[in-house]
Scaffold this motif. Structure first.
Motif, PDB file in Angstrom:
ATOM      1  N   ARG A  84      -4.748   1.748   7.913  1.00 14.34           N
ATOM      2  CA  ARG A  84      -6.036   0.965   8.138  1.00 14.34           C
ATOM      3  C   ARG A  84      -5.569  -0.481   8.444  1.00 14.34           C
ATOM      4  O   ARG A  84      -5.937  -0.925   9.425  1.00 14.34           O
ATOM      5  CB  ARG A  84      -6.793   0.819   6.993  1.00 14.34           C
TER       6      ARG A  84
ATOM      7  N   ALA B 161       0.905  -1.378  -0.084  1.00 19.35           N
ATOM      8  CA  ALA B 161       0.087   0.030   0.119  1.00 19.35           C
ATOM      9  C   ALA B 161       0.726   1.253   0.058  1.00 19.35           C
ATOM     10  O   ALA B 161       0.705   2.207  -0.843  1.00 19.35           O
ATOM     11  CB  ALA B 161      -0.754   0.099   1.013  1.00 19.35           C
TER      12      ALA B 161
ATOM     13  N   ALA C 274      -0.597   4.549  -1.239  1.00 23.12           N
ATOM     14  CA  ALA C 274      -1.855   4.555  -0.536  1.00 23.12           C
ATOM     15  C   ALA C 274      -1.814   4.283   1.002  1.00 23.12           C
ATOM     16  O   ALA C 274      -1.868   3.242   1.635  1.00 23.12           O
ATOM     17  CB  ALA C 274      -2.890   3.195  -1.029  1.00 23.12           C
TER      18      ALA C 274
ATOM     19  N   GLU D 267      -4.554   3.258   3.576  1.00 30.71           N
ATOM     20  CA  GLU D 267      -4.869   1.858   3.351  1.00 30.71           C
ATOM     21  C   GLU D 267      -3.836   1.137   4.284  1.00 30.71           C
ATOM     22  O   GLU D 267      -4.188   0.243   4.918  1.00 30.71           O
ATOM     23  CB  GLU D 267      -4.697   1.269   1.827  1.00 30.71           C
TER      24      GLU D 267
END
Length: 244
Positions: free
Chosen positions: A89, A78, A83, A86
């Motif tokens: 997360r 990611a 990202a 992401e």
């Protein structure tokens, strides 16, 4: 993206591998998996890496002990595709699982504190019950399937008797206690073959001392994982700063 990453020191795959105790094939595999940014190639097709790749590899290897290989891989993939949210997360979910494990350990410890070494009474998490509990009721209470209780019976974790009239399994207070302990320990990651001797020792010794070592080991693993997460976070932050 590879061109923008190539600045400063040039590293061969073998240089990166030796610095981190890996094989050159492992380094190439990590790049192909997206754990490392894409490398530049020489005119003859050889890969060239930079200190940024070394930081990425260091971050990945630091993330693995705390988050596990699949999650660490997903985090780095990611980050390398831009990202970051992401990746954050995934880290948050991993921390949540660790917190669940710690809460499970605490629940097991509370359950054990509620067991009487002399009488084998049920945990204080539920009131003592006279000795006729059927498989469906116990399975529902634990949030598992009746088939799981039958599997635990085959492994020696519980020893229900059979009702002489109906043939149904009947669990007495000690069976309910053993089922609760098995359930908590399974949630803590223990295998059936690890749980069975502990429960047998509790039955034989009439006490809970045999579980104390297992709980200390469990607590130690959780602490080691939490510290590994801190180390992984520091290395990942260094890599994110280097990318920026």
């Amino acid at each position: 993206m590879g061109r923008n990453l190539q600045n400063g020191e040039k590293l061969r795959p073998v240089d990166l591998a030796r610095r981190h105790g890996l094989s050159t094939q492992a380094v190439r595999n990590y790049e192909e998996a997206g754990i490392l940014p894409a490398a530049d190639r020489t005119a003859t097709g050889y890969r060239t890496y930079t200190p940024l790749h070394a930081r990425a590899l260091r971050a990945f290897l630091a993330l693995v002990p705390g988050h596990g290989h699949p999650t660490a891989t997903a985090i780095m993939q990611a980050v390398n595709r831009g990202a970051a949210d992401e990746a954050f997360r995934l880290i948050d979910e991993s921390h949540a699982r660790s917190l669940d494990d710690r809460r499970t350990l605490q629940a097991v410890e509370r359950a054990l504190r509620g067991l009487s070494p002399r009488t084998g009474a049920a945990p204080d998490a539920a009131p003592p019950r006279p000795g006729r509990t059927f498989i469906g009721t116990l399975a529902e209470e634990l949030g598992i399937r009746p088939a799981t209780l039958r599997k635990w019976e085959d492994a020696g974790l519980v020893r229900p008797r059979r009702d002489p009239v109906t043939g149904y399994r009947v669990y007495d207070e000690s069976d309910v206690r053993d089922a609760r302990l098995a359930h908590q320990l399974r949630r803590g990651g223990y295998l059936l073959e690890q749980i069975a001797p502990l429960i047998r020792q509790v039955r034989t010794a009439g006490g809970l001392e045999p579980l104390e070592g297992a709980l200390r080991d469990w607590r130690g693993r959780l602490s080691a994982r939490s510290r590994a997460m801190l180390t992984g976070a520091a290395e990942l932050e260094a890599y994110l700063r280097a990318r920026a």
